[in-house]
Design a protein around this motif. Sequence first.
Motif, PDB file in Angstrom:
ATOM      1  N   ILE A  46      11.482 -22.548   1.543  1.00  0.00           N
ATOM      2  CA  ILE A  46      11.015 -21.460   2.361  1.00  0.00           C
ATOM      3  C   ILE A  46      11.486 -20.333   2.084  1.00  0.00           C
ATOM      4  O   ILE A  46      10.718 -19.161   2.008  1.00  0.00           O
ATOM      5  CB  ILE A  46      11.241 -21.874   3.814  1.00  0.00           C
ATOM      6  N   ALA A  47      12.886 -20.205   2.095  1.00  0.00           N
ATOM      7  CA  ALA A  47      13.644 -18.785   1.884  1.00  0.00           C
ATOM      8  C   ALA A  47      12.997 -18.344   0.323  1.00  0.00           C
ATOM      9  O   ALA A  47      12.802 -17.070  -0.004  1.00  0.00           O
ATOM     10  CB  ALA A  47      14.997 -18.741   1.721  1.00  0.00           C
ATOM     11  N   ASP A  48      13.029 -19.272  -0.703  1.00  0.00           N
ATOM     12  CA  ASP A  48      12.565 -18.829  -2.067  1.00  0.00           C
ATOM     13  C   ASP A  48      11.220 -18.291  -2.155  1.00  0.00           C
ATOM     14  O   ASP A  48      10.832 -17.134  -2.603  1.00  0.00           O
ATOM     15  CB  ASP A  48      12.759 -20.063  -2.942  1.00  0.00           C
ATOM     16  N   GLY A  49      10.234 -19.156  -1.323  1.00  0.00           N
ATOM     17  CA  GLY A  49       8.969 -18.653  -1.343  1.00  0.00           C
ATOM     18  C   GLY A  49       8.603 -17.428  -0.689  1.00  0.00           C
ATOM     19  O   GLY A  49       7.963 -16.404  -1.189  1.00  0.00           O
ATOM     20  N   VAL A  55       8.412  -9.813  -2.576  1.00  0.00           N
ATOM     21  CA  VAL A  55       8.610  -9.084  -3.868  1.00  0.00           C
ATOM     22  C   VAL A  55       7.257  -8.919  -4.589  1.00  0.00           C
ATOM     23  O   VAL A  55       7.003  -7.821  -5.342  1.00  0.00           O
ATOM     24  CB  VAL A  55       9.545  -9.814  -5.033  1.00  0.00           C
ATOM     25  N   LEU A  56       6.619  -9.920  -4.731  1.00  0.00           N
ATOM     26  CA  LEU A  56       5.552 -10.028  -5.752  1.00  0.00           C
ATOM     27  C   LEU A  56       4.106  -9.323  -4.908  1.00  0.00           C
ATOM     28  O   LEU A  56       3.161  -9.094  -5.635  1.00  0.00           O
ATOM     29  CB  LEU A  56       5.207 -11.238  -6.302  1.00  0.00           C
ATOM     30  N   ILE A  57       3.859  -9.765  -3.607  1.00  0.00           N
ATOM     31  CA  ILE A  57       2.691  -9.534  -3.025  1.00  0.00           C
ATOM     32  C   ILE A  57       2.824  -8.379  -1.883  1.00  0.00           C
ATOM     33  O   ILE A  57       2.099  -7.250  -2.164  1.00  0.00           O
ATOM     34  CB  ILE A  57       2.243 -10.709  -2.186  1.00  0.00           C
ATOM     35  N   VAL A  63       2.991  -0.173  -1.585  1.00  0.00           N
ATOM     36  CA  VAL A  63       2.918   0.894  -2.411  1.00  0.00           C
ATOM     37  C   VAL A  63       1.520   1.260  -2.609  1.00  0.00           C
ATOM     38  O   VAL A  63       1.034   2.636  -2.507  1.00  0.00           O
ATOM     39  CB  VAL A  63       3.720   0.674  -3.657  1.00  0.00           C
ATOM     40  N   ILE A  64       0.561   0.316  -2.640  1.00  0.00           N
ATOM     41  CA  ILE A  64      -1.038   0.324  -2.874  1.00  0.00           C
ATOM     42  C   ILE A  64      -1.546   1.107  -1.777  1.00  0.00           C
ATOM     43  O   ILE A  64      -2.645   2.210  -1.689  1.00  0.00           O
ATOM     44  CB  ILE A  64      -1.765  -0.614  -3.237  1.00  0.00           C
ATOM     45  N   VAL A  88       0.769  -2.178   7.532  1.00  0.00           N
ATOM     46  CA  VAL A  88       1.434  -2.753   6.342  1.00  0.00           C
ATOM     47  C   VAL A  88       2.939  -2.677   6.238  1.00  0.00           C
ATOM     48  O   VAL A  88       3.712  -3.652   5.848  1.00  0.00           O
ATOM     49  CB  VAL A  88       0.715  -2.093   5.201  1.00  0.00           C
ATOM     50  N   ALA A  89       3.397  -1.412   6.671  1.00  0.00           N
ATOM     51  CA  ALA A  89       4.953  -1.369   6.645  1.00  0.00           C
ATOM     52  C   ALA A  89       5.583  -2.077   7.674  1.00  0.00           C
ATOM     53  O   ALA A  89       6.585  -2.720   7.270  1.00  0.00           O
ATOM     54  CB  ALA A  89       4.966   0.218   6.964  1.00  0.00           C
ATOM     55  N   MET A  90       5.135  -2.428   8.533  1.00  0.00           N
ATOM     56  CA  MET A  90       5.829  -3.419   9.584  1.00  0.00           C
ATOM     57  C   MET A  90       5.677  -4.775   9.075  1.00  0.00           C
ATOM     58  O   MET A  90       6.826  -5.554   9.188  1.00  0.00           O
ATOM     59  CB  MET A  90       5.072  -3.225  11.146  1.00  0.00           C
TER      60      MET A  90
END
Length: 104
Positions: A46-49, A55-57, A63-64, A88-90
Amino acid sequence: MGGPAWPPSRFWQYWALAGMLVLTAAFWWGVEGYALTQSNFPRGQIADGLLRFTVLILTPALVIAWLAAGWLRRRVGETGYWQLLGIVAMIWAGGVLVTRMLVT
């Protein structure tokens, strides 16, 4: 001369201030998250996912949402844009906080 109006509108001034926070946070988490994914520190699935998801999504989404200010401002208005960026920031901050608690 037909250049842009100076000083910029209040919206763009706030957008630039928000950008300092958004870009600094995204850069920090990109570096920190990448270092955590490369470490051999034991962590659960769970932590890894969640780490990879933030990081990836979530980080690119943050930023977008900040970069798309001009386009979104025309469609949802200034108040709607700030609400969207805030949501989005929250979500991003919550994901990062939970990830940090699970990983370290």
